[in-house]
Design an enzyme around this catalytic site. Structure first.
Site, short mmCIF file in Angstrom:
data_model
loop_
_atom_site.label_atom_id
_atom_site.label_comp_id
_atom_site.label_asym_id
_atom_site.label_seq_id
_atom_site.Cartn_x
_atom_site.Cartn_y
_atom_site.Cartn_z
CD GLN A 1 17.56 74.47 32.76
OE1 GLN A 1 16.46 74.07 32.40
NE2 GLN A 1 18.54 74.73 31.91
CG HIS B 1 24.82 69.51 38.15
ND1 HIS B 1 25.23 70.56 38.93
CD2 HIS B 1 23.67 69.92 37.55
CE1 HIS B 1 24.36 71.56 38.82
NE2 HIS B 1 23.40 71.20 37.99
CG ASN C 1 18.61 69.90 37.99
OD1 ASN C 1 18.26 68.76 38.30
ND2 ASN C 1 19.51 70.58 38.68
CG HIS D 1 24.14 73.11 33.58
ND1 HIS D 1 23.21 74.07 33.21
CD2 HIS D 1 23.86 72.80 34.86
CE1 HIS D 1 22.41 74.33 34.23
NE2 HIS D 1 22.78 73.55 35.24
CG ASP E 1 28.47 74.17 40.60
OD1 ASP E 1 27.54 73.73 39.92
OD2 ASP E 1 28.32 75.08 41.45
P1 AMP Z 1 21.13 74.08 37.85
O1 AMP Z 1 20.43 74.36 39.15
O2 AMP Z 1 21.07 72.65 37.42
O3 AMP Z 1 20.70 75.04 36.75
O4 AMP Z 1 22.66 74.32 38.15
C1 AMP Z 1 23.30 75.54 38.04
C2 AMP Z 1 24.66 75.37 38.67
O5 AMP Z 1 25.53 76.35 38.16
C3 AMP Z 1 24.68 75.52 40.20
O6 AMP Z 1 25.24 74.34 40.77
C4 AMP Z 1 25.55 76.74 40.42
O7 AMP Z 1 26.34 76.62 41.57
C5 AMP Z 1 26.39 76.78 39.17
N1 AMP Z 1 26.86 78.09 38.74
C6 AMP Z 1 26.13 79.22 38.56
N2 AMP Z 1 26.90 80.21 38.07
C7 AMP Z 1 28.15 79.69 37.94
C8 AMP Z 1 29.40 80.21 37.48
N3 AMP Z 1 29.52 81.48 37.07
N4 AMP Z 1 30.46 79.38 37.45
C9 AMP Z 1 30.35 78.10 37.87
N5 AMP Z 1 29.21 77.55 38.30
C10 AMP Z 1 28.13 78.33 38.35
#
Ligand code: AMP
Ligand code: ZN
Length: 138
Positions: free
Chosen positions: A95, A103, A88, A101, A32
Site C-alpha cells: 500500500q 484497484h 493492498n 482503495h 489511476d
Molecule cells: P496502492 O499501491 O495500492 O496504495 O495504490 C496506489 C495507487 O494510486 C497507485 O496505483 C497509483 O498509481 C495511484 N495514484 C496515486 N496518486 C494518484 C492520483 N493523484 N490520482 C490517481 N491515482 C493515483
C-alpha cells in the site's frame, strides 16, 4: 469523516480534479494515474478509512457491489478479456496511499503484466496447516 492532508479524501470529494468514471454519495471511481493497463481505475470511498481493517461494514459491502457493477461496465466498454480486483493494506503489502482503495484492473491478452500476483507456493504439511487453522479459527 475526511482526513486532513489526505490526497484521496480530496480527490474523492472533488476538491482535486480527477478523471471520474462514476460517483455517488459514498464513492468516486477514478482513473489511476499510473495504470497497469488501459482503464485501470480506483474505487475511493468519500469517507476516510486508512485500510481494510478500518473500513465500515457499510462501506465494505458498498465497495464490492460497486466493483461488480464497474467490472461489468468496463468489460463491455473496453472489451477486455479478464479483470483483476486488487486491494493492498499496509506498507508490507504494497500500500502506498493510506486511504482505502480498490484497484479495478481490466486485463487484455498479451497486456505484458504478470498474469497474477506472483508468489512462490509453499509446501506445508498437514501438521502445519492444522496449526495455522487453529491459530486463525480457534
Ligand atoms: P496502492 O499501491 O495500492 O496504495 O495504490 C496506489 C495507487 O494510486 C497507485 O496505483 C497509483 O498509481 C495511484 N495514484 C496515486 N496518486 C494518484 C492520483 N493523484 N490520482 C490517481 N491515482 C493515483
Ligand atoms: Zn482520506
Amino acid at each position: 469523516m475526511k482526513k486532513e492532508d489526505c490526497i484521496f479524501c480530496k480527490i474523492a470529494n472533488g476538491e482535486i480534479p480527477s478523471k471520474t468514471l462514476y460517483e455517488d454519495e459514498a464513492f468516486r471511481v477514478i482513473l489511476d494515474l499510473g495504470p497497469a493497463t488501459r482503464g485501470h481505475a480506483l474505487i475511493l470511498p468519500k469517507n476516510h478509512f486508512d485500510n481494510l481493517y478500518e473500513l465500515s461494514d457499510e462501506a465494505a459491502s458498498g465497495v464490492m457491489k460497486l466493483a461488480r457493477k464497474m467490472a461489468g461496465i468496463m468489460t463491455e466498454k473496453l472489451n477486455c478479456d479478464g479483470f483483476n480486483l486488487v486491494q493492498n493494506n499496509g506498507e508490507t503489502a504494497g500500500q502506498t496511499v493510506f486511504h482505502f482503495h480498490m484497484h479495478l484492473i481490466p486485463r487484455y491478452k498479451g497486456d505484458g503484466q504478470r498474469i497474477k500476483i506472483g508468489w512462490i507456493p509453499g509446501e506445508p504439511d498437514q501438521e502445519e496447516l492444522e496449526e495455522i487453522k487453529k491459530t486463525i479459527a480457534e
